[in-house]
Design an enzyme around this catalytic site. Structure first.
Site, PDB file in Angstrom:
ATOM      1  N   MET A  77       0.844  -1.200   0.000  1.00 37.23           N
ATOM      2  CA  MET A  77       0.000   0.000   0.000  1.00 37.23           C
ATOM      3  C   MET A  77       0.881   1.253   0.000  1.00 37.23           C
ATOM      4  O   MET A  77       2.052   1.211   0.300  1.00 37.23           O
ATOM      5  CB  MET A  77      -0.916   0.006   1.225  1.00 37.23           C
ATOM      6  CG  MET A  77      -1.911  -1.119   1.237  1.00 37.23           C
ATOM      7  SD  MET A  77      -3.082  -1.055  -0.124  1.00 37.23           S
ATOM      8  CE  MET A  77      -4.242   0.155   0.501  1.00 37.23           C
ATOM      9  N   CYS A  78       0.269   2.341  -0.320  1.00 39.32           N
ATOM     10  CA  CYS A  78       1.017   3.571  -0.497  1.00 39.32           C
ATOM     11  C   CYS A  78       0.275   4.662   0.271  1.00 39.32           C
ATOM     12  O   CYS A  78      -0.802   4.443   0.797  1.00 39.32           O
ATOM     13  CB  CYS A  78       1.055   3.938  -1.963  1.00 39.32           C
ATOM     14  SG  CYS A  78       1.532   2.550  -3.000  1.00 39.32           S
ATOM     15  N   GLU A  79       0.861   5.825   0.303  1.00 41.97           N
ATOM     16  CA  GLU A  79       0.169   6.941   0.940  1.00 41.97           C
ATOM     17  C   GLU A  79       0.141   8.153   0.028  1.00 41.97           C
ATOM     18  O   GLU A  79       1.102   8.427  -0.697  1.00 41.97           O
ATOM     19  CB  GLU A  79       0.825   7.295   2.276  1.00 41.97           C
ATOM     20  CG  GLU A  79       0.654   6.159   3.260  1.00 41.97           C
ATOM     21  CD  GLU A  79       0.542   6.630   4.696  1.00 41.97           C
ATOM     22  OE1 GLU A  79       0.038   7.745   4.947  1.00 41.97           O
ATOM     23  OE2 GLU A  79       0.949   5.863   5.572  1.00 41.97           O
ATOM     24  N   ASN A 124      -3.641   5.197  -4.400  1.00 40.33           N
ATOM     25  CA  ASN A 124      -3.417   4.281  -3.284  1.00 40.33           C
ATOM     26  C   ASN A 124      -4.427   3.150  -3.408  1.00 40.33           C
ATOM     27  O   ASN A 124      -5.618   3.403  -3.581  1.00 40.33           O
ATOM     28  CB  ASN A 124      -3.596   5.028  -1.953  1.00 40.33           C
ATOM     29  CG  ASN A 124      -3.902   4.090  -0.806  1.00 40.33           C
ATOM     30  OD1 ASN A 124      -5.052   3.754  -0.569  1.00 40.33           O
ATOM     31  ND2 ASN A 124      -2.881   3.657  -0.105  1.00 40.33           N
TER      32      ASN A 124
END
Lengths: 279, 279
Positions: free
Chosen positions: B1-3, B108
């Site tokens: 996951m990313c932000e 995201n």
């Protein structure tokens, strides 16, 4: 007017040395104080840094010098405004995506009427004739190669040669265009190149009288080769080749792979249309 | 996951403060160590800096902190790989040109099947589902607005709301999309925002327990307003608004200007389709 610099090498190296003398022209030894930009390829992706201010005292340029990223293909440009304000959107090189890769483009010269050409899918972010000309080229390439990127660099070179003549007919059109693998360079009225091969010697930077040892920047690979294309020779004591107006060169991995000469040169040489492809 | 992080303000300011806590998540306080990127708008042009390495100890990020460029609109992203290698071409935000301006996009979540969707004129340089989804959006926008960029941000927001639902139906689709003027933010499963207005108070960074005075980073304009959108609240003691899944927000100049809620929320509120537009 502006100045162009293109570099391709057989091995990813620190290209900072080639930029040293070049960047001096960005407001210090030359009048090109309105912006500078550089694109370094990482595979098909062009990392691009731009500033609408002089190169010679730029903190960002100094950062890039101190934190070099080895690359095998790069295009740089320093700008003296002729069309458009000093602004990011008017700073070369310009970058677009075509068939899963970045194309990078920089122009030297003026194309006074090119912005009258209609565009369909491409559009310019800034106001320069240069970016508009790049959009015209992109649309022509999309039309010529609708399904996928051309596999033959020689065929693509021929297409760019013809586009260069057609667009350049109405102005001055020196340009560099890169696709991550090849560097295409068109001489409109002035453009020079040199190919340096290992073992590398010394050269004297034309802009600073500083002698540099090219071997310092190289990888040490005994077969290493570097091709440099610039508006004006960057060194005063190396055998730079000057382009004939209308010539298109194709470089790859530090070598000249194709040279397409203008019809005038072919007539002068009493030879059939000359397309040289290196072995 | 990313932000994700998006910032818009009424006055061009140093956005570095908003990035301070955020960048810590890039490998120090969070697991997002595979890349970071940021786009700052200068008019219609998005200056973009990317690195396929952790943000928290990046020399380039430190350079940008020391040499801030005031901006009124920016998007940043830190990446934990789910699809594609750590490489420049897989690092968000992604940038394309549509109707004379840069569009910037960061995502995201995961869209496991989006790459099966055919593309016509757009193409991805990297291998991420995210860049492919951006290409799908761009082609839909080109089809919906073939002649020129839509004048109504509310209409464009509605189009992006519908595209977000359609594409996000098959995965997780939190995204930020900016066009130089507006910031569009879609909540797929988690996204929060806050609007800070002058006079600015203090906040405690959620990632470092450091108390910051937001007034320090502001211009001093008594009407100044800043909107911040992030995957997770960046401060622990401010009233962040959490998005309902499917919501699309439109921000401009530090204000929320439109909120389009998902049908489920409308039913829950027993209200007609709710599109709020601020005065």
């Amino acid at each position: 007017m502006c100045e162009l610099l293109g570099v391709t090498s057989s091995v990813a190296t620190n290209l900072a040395l080639s930029f040293s003398g070049f960047a001096m022209r960005g407001g210090k030894t030359g009048p090109h104080a309105d912006g500078w930009g550089v694109s370094f390829y990482e595979g098909r992706f062009a990392r691009t840094f731009l500033e609408p201010r002089p190169a010679y005292n730029s903190a960002l340029r100094e950062f890039l010098r101190q934190h070099p990223n080895p690359a095998a293909l790069a295009i740089a440009h320093i700008r003296k405004m002729t069309r458009g304000r000093a602004a990011f959107e008017n700073t070369h090189p310009f970058v677009r995506v075509l068939h899963n890769r970045h194309l990078v483009f920089a122009h030297n010269g003026t194309l006074p009427n090119v912005r009258e050409r209609p565009l369909r899918s491409e559009s310019a972010v800034g106001e320069t004739d240069s970016e508009h000309a790049f959009c015209v080229i992109l649309e022509a390439l999309r039309a010529a190669y609708p399904a996928s990127y051309p596999e033959s660099a020689r065929e693509l070179g021929q297409t760019l040669f013809e586009l260069g003549n057609e667009i350049g007919n109405d102005g001055t059109f020196n340009f560099l265009l890169a696709d991550g693998q090849y560097l295409f360079a068109r001489c409109g009225d002035h453009l020079s190149y040199i190919v340096r091969r290992a073992p590398f010697g010394h050269g004297t930077l034309a802009d600073s009288d500083v002698k540099v040892n090219f071997a310092d920047a190289m990888s040490g690979d005994p077969d290493e080769s570097v091709a440099v294309v610039a508006s004006e020779p960057l060194t005063s004591d190396e055998p730079w080749q000057k382009g004939l107006p209308g010539t298109l060169w194709v470089f790859r991995a530090g070598q000249l792979v194709t040279e397409i000469l203008p019809p005038s040169a072919r007539v002068a040489a009493s030879a059939p249309p000359r397309i040289q492809t290196a072995h």
